[in-house]
Motif scaffolding. Structure first.
Motif, PDB file in Angstrom:
ATOM      1  N   LEU A   5      42.451  40.414  39.764  1.00  0.00           N
ATOM      2  CA  LEU A   5      42.844  39.221  40.517  1.00  0.00           C
ATOM      3  C   LEU A   5      44.345  39.184  40.784  1.00  0.00           C
ATOM      4  O   LEU A   5      44.782  38.826  41.882  1.00  0.00           O
ATOM      5  N   LEU A   6      45.137  39.564  39.790  1.00  0.00           N
ATOM      6  CA  LEU A   6      46.590  39.600  40.008  1.00  0.00           C
ATOM      7  C   LEU A   6      46.957  40.621  41.074  1.00  0.00           C
ATOM      8  O   LEU A   6      47.816  40.380  41.918  1.00  0.00           O
ATOM      9  N   TRP A   7      46.319  41.783  41.021  1.00  0.00           N
ATOM     10  CA  TRP A   7      46.615  42.827  42.016  1.00  0.00           C
ATOM     11  C   TRP A   7      46.222  42.365  43.419  1.00  0.00           C
ATOM     12  O   TRP A   7      46.976  42.535  44.375  1.00  0.00           O
ATOM     13  N   SER A   8      45.051  41.767  43.549  1.00  0.00           N
ATOM     14  CA  SER A   8      44.593  41.374  44.884  1.00  0.00           C
ATOM     15  C   SER A   8      45.420  40.218  45.455  1.00  0.00           C
ATOM     16  O   SER A   8      45.647  40.158  46.664  1.00  0.00           O
ATOM     17  N   GLU A   9      45.870  39.310  44.612  1.00  0.00           N
ATOM     18  CA  GLU A   9      46.611  38.153  45.104  1.00  0.00           C
ATOM     19  C   GLU A   9      48.105  38.431  45.294  1.00  0.00           C
ATOM     20  O   GLU A   9      48.747  37.834  46.146  1.00  0.00           O
ATOM     21  N   HIS A  10      48.674  39.329  44.510  1.00  0.00           N
ATOM     22  CA  HIS A  10      50.128  39.537  44.522  1.00  0.00           C
ATOM     23  C   HIS A  10      50.526  40.947  44.949  1.00  0.00           C
ATOM     24  O   HIS A  10      51.640  41.379  44.690  1.00  0.00           O
ATOM     25  N   ARG A  11      49.626  41.650  45.601  1.00  0.00           N
ATOM     26  CA  ARG A  11      49.900  43.029  46.032  1.00  0.00           C
ATOM     27  C   ARG A  11      51.079  43.077  46.998  1.00  0.00           C
ATOM     28  O   ARG A  11      51.949  43.944  46.888  1.00  0.00           O
ATOM     29  N   ALA A  12      51.172  42.178  47.940  1.00  0.00           N
ATOM     30  CA  ALA A  12      52.261  42.185  48.928  1.00  0.00           C
ATOM     31  C   ALA A  12      53.613  41.949  48.260  1.00  0.00           C
ATOM     32  O   ALA A  12      54.610  42.580  48.625  1.00  0.00           O
ATOM     33  N   HIS A  13      53.654  41.075  47.270  1.00  0.00           N
ATOM     34  CA  HIS A  13      54.914  40.822  46.560  1.00  0.00           C
ATOM     35  C   HIS A  13      55.334  42.055  45.776  1.00  0.00           C
ATOM     36  O   HIS A  13      56.504  42.436  45.784  1.00  0.00           O
TER      37      HIS A  13
END
Length: 53
Positions: A5-13
């Motif tokens: 979930l962290l990777w999918s939500e904050h990948r762009a950052h």
């Protein structure tokens, strides 16, 4: 599950900051001493010209 979930939500950052991490990695490692010591590679010369036995 949290990592996905962290990777999918904050990948762009994360991917936006990644180039700066590479730029600042070498100076930070030199400050904290983890990069190794440059110039202290004595004894790596295979040809010893001018030395007499």
């Amino acid at each position: 599950m949290a990592a996905v979930l962290l990777w999918s939500e904050h990948r762009a950052h994360f991917l936006g900051v990644l180039p700066f991490l590479f730029i600042f990695a070498c100076p930070l490692l030199h400050i904290f001493g983890g990069h190794g010591s440059h110039g202290l590679h004595g004894g790596h010369r295979s040809d010893k010209k001018g030395e007499r036995s």
